[in-house]
Each structure stands twice: as structure tokens, then as C-alpha cells.
Design a protein around this motif. Structure first.
Motif, PDB file in Angstrom:
ATOM      1  N   ILE A  93       0.851  -1.212   0.000  1.00 51.60           N
ATOM      2  CA  ILE A  93       0.000   0.000   0.000  1.00 51.60           C
ATOM      3  C   ILE A  93       0.879   1.251   0.000  1.00 51.60           C
ATOM      4  CG2 ILE A  93      -1.683   1.307   1.365  1.00 51.60           C
ATOM      5  CD1 ILE A  93      -2.824  -1.520   2.189  1.00 51.60           C
ATOM      6  N   ALA A  94       1.930   1.238   0.838  1.00 52.31           N
ATOM      7  CA  ALA A  94       2.833   2.410   0.873  1.00 52.31           C
ATOM      8  C   ALA A  94       3.504   2.598  -0.487  1.00 52.31           C
ATOM      9  CB  ALA A  94       3.871   2.227   1.974  1.00 52.31           C
ATOM     10  N   ALA A  95       3.914   1.512  -1.111  1.00 56.55           N
ATOM     11  CA  ALA A  95       4.613   1.615  -2.401  1.00 56.55           C
ATOM     12  C   ALA A  95       3.675   2.130  -3.488  1.00 56.55           C
ATOM     13  CB  ALA A  95       5.179   0.239  -2.789  1.00 56.55           C
ATOM     14  N   LEU A  96       2.465   1.574  -3.551  1.00 53.52           N
ATOM     15  CA  LEU A  96       1.520   2.010  -4.591  1.00 53.52           C
ATOM     16  C   LEU A  96       1.140   3.471  -4.396  1.00 53.52           C
ATOM     17  CD1 LEU A  96      -0.662  -1.224  -4.684  1.00 53.52           C
ATOM     18  CD2 LEU A  96       0.714  -0.348  -6.588  1.00 53.52           C
ATOM     19  N   ASP A  97       0.908   3.858  -3.138  1.00 53.63           N
ATOM     20  CA  ASP A  97       0.552   5.259  -2.880  1.00 53.63           C
ATOM     21  C   ASP A  97       1.702   6.198  -3.227  1.00 53.63           C
ATOM     22  OD1 ASP A  97      -2.024   4.633  -2.201  1.00 53.63           O
ATOM     23  OD2 ASP A  97      -1.711   4.703  -0.040  1.00 53.63           O
ATOM     24  N   ASN A 110      -2.301 -11.756   4.514  1.00 55.08           N
ATOM     25  CA  ASN A 110      -2.632 -12.818   5.473  1.00 55.08           C
ATOM     26  C   ASN A 110      -4.109 -12.823   5.843  1.00 55.08           C
ATOM     27  OD1 ASN A 110      -0.077 -13.692   5.423  1.00 55.08           O
ATOM     28  ND2 ASN A 110       0.420 -13.260   7.562  1.00 55.08           N
ATOM     29  N   THR A 111      -4.818 -11.767   5.479  1.00 57.65           N
ATOM     30  CA  THR A 111      -6.247 -11.684   5.801  1.00 57.65           C
ATOM     31  C   THR A 111      -6.998 -11.102   4.613  1.00 57.65           C
ATOM     32  OG1 THR A 111      -6.030  -9.434   6.619  1.00 57.65           O
ATOM     33  CG2 THR A 111      -5.773 -11.195   8.247  1.00 57.65           C
ATOM     34  N   VAL A 112      -8.301 -11.370   4.588  1.00 56.46           N
ATOM     35  CA  VAL A 112      -9.136 -10.785   3.534  1.00 56.46           C
ATOM     36  C   VAL A 112      -9.124  -9.258   3.658  1.00 56.46           C
ATOM     37  CG1 VAL A 112     -11.517 -10.569   2.724  1.00 56.46           C
ATOM     38  CG2 VAL A 112     -10.564 -12.837   3.230  1.00 56.46           C
ATOM     39  N   ALA A 113      -9.188  -8.746   4.896  1.00 60.36           N
ATOM     40  CA  ALA A 113      -9.196  -7.279   5.071  1.00 60.36           C
ATOM     41  C   ALA A 113      -7.911  -6.674   4.516  1.00 60.36           C
ATOM     42  CB  ALA A 113      -9.372  -6.930   6.544  1.00 60.36           C
ATOM     43  N   GLY A 114      -6.776  -7.325   4.771  1.00 58.70           N
ATOM     44  CA  GLY A 114      -5.497  -6.830   4.241  1.00 58.70           C
ATOM     45  C   GLY A 114      -5.507  -6.827   2.717  1.00 58.70           C
ATOM     46  N   ALA A 115      -6.018  -7.902   2.131  1.00 58.45           N
ATOM     47  CA  ALA A 115      -6.051  -7.999   0.667  1.00 58.45           C
ATOM     48  C   ALA A 115      -7.013  -6.962   0.081  1.00 58.45           C
ATOM     49  CB  ALA A 115      -6.454  -9.415   0.249  1.00 58.45           C
ATOM     50  N   GLU A 116      -8.132  -6.698   0.776  1.00 59.91           N
ATOM     51  CA  GLU A 116      -9.081  -5.681   0.276  1.00 59.91           C
ATOM     52  C   GLU A 116      -8.420  -4.302   0.258  1.00 59.91           C
ATOM     53  OE1 GLU A 116     -13.342  -7.699   1.569  1.00 59.91           O
ATOM     54  OE2 GLU A 116     -12.367  -6.306   2.946  1.00 59.91           O
ATOM     55  N   ALA A 117      -7.667  -4.008   1.312  1.00 61.45           N
ATOM     56  CA  ALA A 117      -6.982  -2.699   1.356  1.00 61.45           C
ATOM     57  C   ALA A 117      -5.942  -2.614   0.231  1.00 61.45           C
ATOM     58  CB  ALA A 117      -6.328  -2.500   2.724  1.00 61.45           C
ATOM     59  N   MET A 118      -5.317  -3.733  -0.085  1.00 60.76           N
ATOM     60  CA  MET A 118      -4.331  -3.733  -1.176  1.00 60.76           C
ATOM     61  C   MET A 118      -5.012  -3.513  -2.523  1.00 60.76           C
ATOM     62  SD  MET A 118      -1.973  -6.853   0.218  1.00 60.76           S
ATOM     63  CE  MET A 118      -0.590  -6.798  -0.920  1.00 60.76           C
ATOM     64  N   ALA A 120      -7.768  -1.821  -2.990  1.00 55.99           N
ATOM     65  CA  ALA A 120      -8.143  -0.401  -3.040  1.00 55.99           C
ATOM     66  C   ALA A 120      -6.926   0.441  -3.432  1.00 55.99           C
ATOM     67  CB  ALA A 120      -8.707   0.039  -1.691  1.00 55.99           C
ATOM     68  N   ALA A 121      -5.761   0.114  -2.868  1.00 62.57           N
ATOM     69  CA  ALA A 121      -4.539   0.878  -3.208  1.00 62.57           C
ATOM     70  C   ALA A 121      -4.172   0.654  -4.674  1.00 62.57           C
ATOM     71  CB  ALA A 121      -3.390   0.455  -2.294  1.00 62.57           C
ATOM     72  N   ALA A 122      -4.344  -0.568  -5.154  1.00 64.24           N
ATOM     73  CA  ALA A 122      -4.021  -0.865  -6.562  1.00 64.24           C
ATOM     74  C   ALA A 122      -4.964  -0.101  -7.488  1.00 64.24           C
ATOM     75  CB  ALA A 122      -4.121  -2.367  -6.817  1.00 64.24           C
ATOM     76  N   GLU A 123      -6.234   0.040  -7.088  1.00 64.51           N
ATOM     77  CA  GLU A 123      -7.190   0.798  -7.935  1.00 64.51           C
ATOM     78  C   GLU A 123      -6.821   2.278  -7.968  1.00 64.51           C
ATOM     79  OE1 GLU A 123     -10.948  -0.328  -6.251  1.00 64.51           O
ATOM     80  OE2 GLU A 123     -10.991  -2.231  -7.381  1.00 64.51           O
ATOM     81  N   ARG A 124      -6.442   2.825  -6.794  1.00 61.17           N
ATOM     82  CA  ARG A 124      -6.007   4.239  -6.768  1.00 61.17           C
ATOM     83  C   ARG A 124      -4.795   4.427  -7.678  1.00 61.17           C
ATOM     84  NH1 ARG A 124      -6.712   3.562  -1.143  1.00 61.17           N
ATOM     85  NH2 ARG A 124      -4.486   3.348  -0.687  1.00 61.17           N
ATOM     86  N   ALA A 125      -3.869   3.476  -7.588  1.00 61.51           N
ATOM     87  CA  ALA A 125      -2.618   3.588  -8.344  1.00 61.51           C
ATOM     88  C   ALA A 125      -2.872   3.420  -9.842  1.00 61.51           C
ATOM     89  CB  ALA A 125      -1.623   2.544  -7.844  1.00 61.51           C
ATOM     90  N   ALA A 126      -3.792   2.502 -10.201  1.00 66.32           N
ATOM     91  CA  ALA A 126      -4.058   2.236 -11.618  1.00 66.32           C
ATOM     92  C   ALA A 126      -4.522   3.497 -12.323  1.00 66.32           C
ATOM     93  CB  ALA A 126      -5.107   1.133 -11.749  1.00 66.32           C
ATOM     94  N   ALA A 127      -5.257   4.339 -11.594  1.00 66.70           N
ATOM     95  CA  ALA A 127      -5.736   5.589 -12.189  1.00 66.70           C
ATOM     96  C   ALA A 127      -4.557   6.476 -12.605  1.00 66.70           C
ATOM     97  CB  ALA A 127      -6.625   6.325 -11.191  1.00 66.70           C
ATOM     98  N   ARG A 128      -3.384   6.217 -12.015  1.00 67.94           N
ATOM     99  CA  ARG A 128      -2.186   7.015 -12.361  1.00 67.94           C
ATOM    100  C   ARG A 128      -1.220   6.212 -13.228  1.00 67.94           C
ATOM    101  NH1 ARG A 128       0.513   8.391  -7.196  1.00 67.94           N
ATOM    102  NH2 ARG A 128      -0.677   6.712  -6.238  1.00 67.94           N
TER     103      ARG A 128
END
Ligand code: SOE
Length: 394
Positions: A93-97, A110-118, A120-128
């Protein structure tokens, strides 16, 4: 290559996967024409003397003990994450941001919540225009690529049953030491997430289908082991202190699939490190109305194909040696008939990742694909806890 732009890479982790990814970064540009020249800039690990030894051994320019410094470094374009699963979400997340492209080892988190946050970060990054990919490296084995082509061409017809086993035996010795792979806090789960994740991803990749519900059981056969002395490969030497195994040793589950070429199919999955005599046997079998395929990673240059449309009396599994220029990736390696090995998948992974960065495509498997695998893993755990109850993956 010299006229290509450069892609400066920092890799976090220097164990088994760090070695394999280093090989990929080093070799891919020598055999494939890439749109950018990877520069193996910095290798990162917490232990200063070990990461320096890894730097020298694997051929990185610099060593660093804090991953935050490579993320803050404007000279770095790509972060390759090979550290244990517990670190993936925070680093990715830090790297993509920060606008870095990210290649992250599986399982995604290691968790679904962790993967969901990743995701979201990948979607933000893809826009750039920033890319994120999960390291399910076995997708890049030529026989798997060829099998996928056969499925997509309809040569198997409607796939009704799938079998996917990932069998290893490196834990059979109950005095084998604890490693981070046996620690839930570091690894998330045991055989299920470390190797079962590959079986899930490959079935979904080959069929274009999703595992929609599962019924599973998990087992831990040896609950206490010597703590690790020196790490060697997947295992290592034992110290005289003992620790508790907090993950599954073996996972079994059945699944129902939806969508793609295996819509309505049922699947049988097994992941274990206790399959005595099986070293790294990732076996996939797909049975369809027009044909079938069978693959075993222990014979990774082969694919078995059964053509049910051949004349009666001539049908039978054909052993295709997947070393020809017609097969995925193979035209760039050796003359016809000359085999490749485990490490080549990591070069293919780098080739595909760099192609996506320089060519503007979306890399696969995406973080969303990795999240889905994570949901399947979590559903198997919930199902096992509920006495193998059928459990949906969403
Ligand atoms: C990496 O892709 C990996 O899954 C390892 O983490 C496993 O331990 C290995 O056996 C297969 O590859």
C-alpha cells in the motif's frame, strides 16, 4: 537494450523467493526483448549482514535494512515484495501510494481485510498508470500456458470436474524445525495458503471460472517442533528450544465452480507438506466433454492431453513435450526439445510484468485475483471450523 529506458527495482526479502525473483530480474532481460531495462538497484532485509551477503550473491547494487527508505527514494520505480505475508499489505500500500509499480508474492495478504486494502490501493494507483501484480509464478510455466490455450480453444469442451493437488513432504520429519511458514502470525496459514493458493489460482486461471463455495477440513499433525537454528531452503537446522506450530499442515477441500469453462463443475483440492515421497508435485487434472488435460510440476516440461473427439480406438492421453517454439515463452530459450526448469517461470513473470508496465496493459494476476484467492482460503478455514460446512467464498 542500451537504448531502453531503465526500470529501477528494489526487492524486499532475500530468502527462497528473494533468490528466485533475483534470478528472474537478472535473466529475463537477457532472453526477452523488454521495453525497459531492469536495474537491480536495492535489496532490502532487516538483518544488515545477511542482506549484504544476499546483495553480493544475487547481484544487487545496494543493500538496505528499512523498506521505507526505498519507498521514499524517488530513484526507485518498482517494489518487488518477497517477504512473509504479514508484511505484504503495509509495504504494497505504501509503495503504490508512492507511485511505485508493485510485484507481490502470493498469497496476497494474510487476511481478507489486508487484501481488500491492497486492492483499493491498486485501484487508486491504476488511475495514475501504476501497475500491481501478484506473483503466482506457476501461471508462467509453458505447459500451463499451453493448457490454458487448449481450454480457451474449446478442446476440452465443458469442464465438469477438476482435481488440484499440491503435494510436498518436507515436514514428514517431526524434528524438522519451525520456520516462519509454520507461524500463523507471519504466514497467515500453512499448506493452505502457501501451496493450496497456487492450486486455487491455477484452476481459476486455466478455466476462467471462480470457486464459489467450498467444504474443507484442515489438520495439524505435529504441534510442536524445534525452533529454527539456521534457515536452509524451505527448512533449516534445529536449535534445542521448541515452539508451537500455529498453522495447518494439510488442507483438503471440495469446491463448486461458477463462470468460465468450468461453470457448474465440482473440484477436489489437497495441499499438504506430509505427502511422503512427493517433493513438489503440483498436479492439475481437468476433465471435459471433449477432452482432458493432466499436469504435474514434477514433470513440468510435459502436458498430458486426451482428445475425446479422436476416432474410437485411437483415444488415449498423449504426452506432449512442451519445449517447442510454438509453446508459450519457449521460442526465447533453447533449440527444440531442450527443457527448462523451476526458475524460468520467474523470468517469464518479470517479462510479463515489465511488458504490462511498458506496454500499458493490465498485469495478471491482478490484486483483485489475489483477493479472490484470499477469500477462498478464508472460506476453507471457516468451513473447516464449522465441521466442513459448505461455505461461500464471497
Ligand atoms: C512461492 O511461490 C511458493 O509458494 C513457496 O512459498 C512455497 O513454499 C513453494 O513450495 C512453492 O512456491
Amino acid at each position: 537494450m542500451s537504448d531502453s529506458p531503465q526500470l529501477r527495482v528494489a526487492m524486499v526479502g532475500y530468502g527462497f523467493m528473494g533468490a528466485a525473483h533475483s534470478q528472474g530480474w537478472r535473466v529475463a532481460p537477457r532472453f526477452f526483448d523488454l521495453g525497459a531495462e531492469p536495474v537491480m538497484q536495492t535489496i532490502v532485509g532487516r538483518d544488515g549482514s545477511r542482506v549484504e551477503a544476499a546483495r553480493q550473491k544475487f547481484g544487487w547494487q545496494h543493500a538496505e535494512t528499512d523498506w521505507r527508505r526505498v519507498i521514499d527514494d524517488p530513484a526507485i520505480d518498482v517494489i518487488d515484495i518477497c517477504s512473509p505475508g504479514s508484511s505484504h499489505a503495509e509495504i504494497a500500500i505504501a509503495a503504490l501510494d508512492a507511485g511505485k509499480h508493485v510485484l507481490c508474492e502470493k498469497p496476497l495478504a494474510n487476511t481478507v481485510a489486508g487484501a481488500e486494502a491492497m486492492v483499493a490501493a491498486a485501484e487508486r494507483a491504476a488511475a495514475r498508470g501504476v501497475k500491481a501484480m501478484v506473483g503466482f509464478s506457476y501461471r508462467r510455466v509453458p505447459a500451463i500456458g499451453f493448457a490454458r490455450r487448449l481450454v480457451q480453444e474449446g478442446r476440452l469442451g465443458a469442464i465438469r470436474q477438476v482435481r488440484a493437488l499440491y503435494l510436498q513432504d518436507w515436514l514428514v520429519d517431526e524434528n524438522g524445525p519451525m520456520t516462519w511458514r509454520l507461524d500463523k502470525d507471519a504466514a497467515g496459514s500453512g499448506s493452505l495458503g502457501d501451496i493450496g493458493a497456487h492450486a486455487i489460482d491455477l484452476v481459476e486461471h486455466l478455466t476462467g471460472s471462480r470457486l464459489q463455495s467450498v467444504s474443507g477440513t484442515l489438520a495439524t499433525f505435529v504441534e510442536e517442533r524445534p525452533l529454527l537454528g539456521e534457515s536452509v531452503g524451505l527448512s533449516g537446522t534445529a536449535s534445542d528450544r521448541r515452539g508451537t506450530v500455529t498453522v495447518d499442515d494439510a488442507a483438503w477441500f471440495t469446491a463448486r465452480l461458477e463462470g468460465g469453462e468450468a461453470s457448474g463443475a465440482i473440484g477436489a483440492f489437497e495441499a499438504t507438506r506430509y505427502a511422503t515421497g512427493r517433493k513438489n508435485a503440483l498436479r492439475i487434472e481437468l476433465s471435459g466433454s471433449r477432452g482432458a488435460i493432466a499436469f504435474d510440476l514434477e514433470a513440468m516440461n510435459e502436458l498430458q492431453f486426451y482428445d475425446a473427439t479422436a476416432p474410437a480406438g485411437e483415444q488415449g492421453f498423449t504426452r506432449i513435450i512442451v519445449t517447442e517454439p510454438e509453446h508459450p515463452y519457449m521460442a526465447n530459450w533453447w533449440p527444440t526439445g531442450h527443457a527448462i526448469g523451476y526458475e524460468h517461470a520467474f523470468s517469464h513473470q518479470i517479462k510479463d510484468f515489465v511488458d504490462a508496465i511498458t506496454g500499458g496493459g493490465d498485469p495478471e494476476p491482478s490484486f483483485a485475483d489475489g483477493l479472490h484467492v484470499q477469500r477462498v482460503l478464508a472460506a476453507v478455514e471457516r468451513s473447516a471450523a464449522a465441521g466442513s460446512a459448505w461455505t461461500t467464498t464471497d
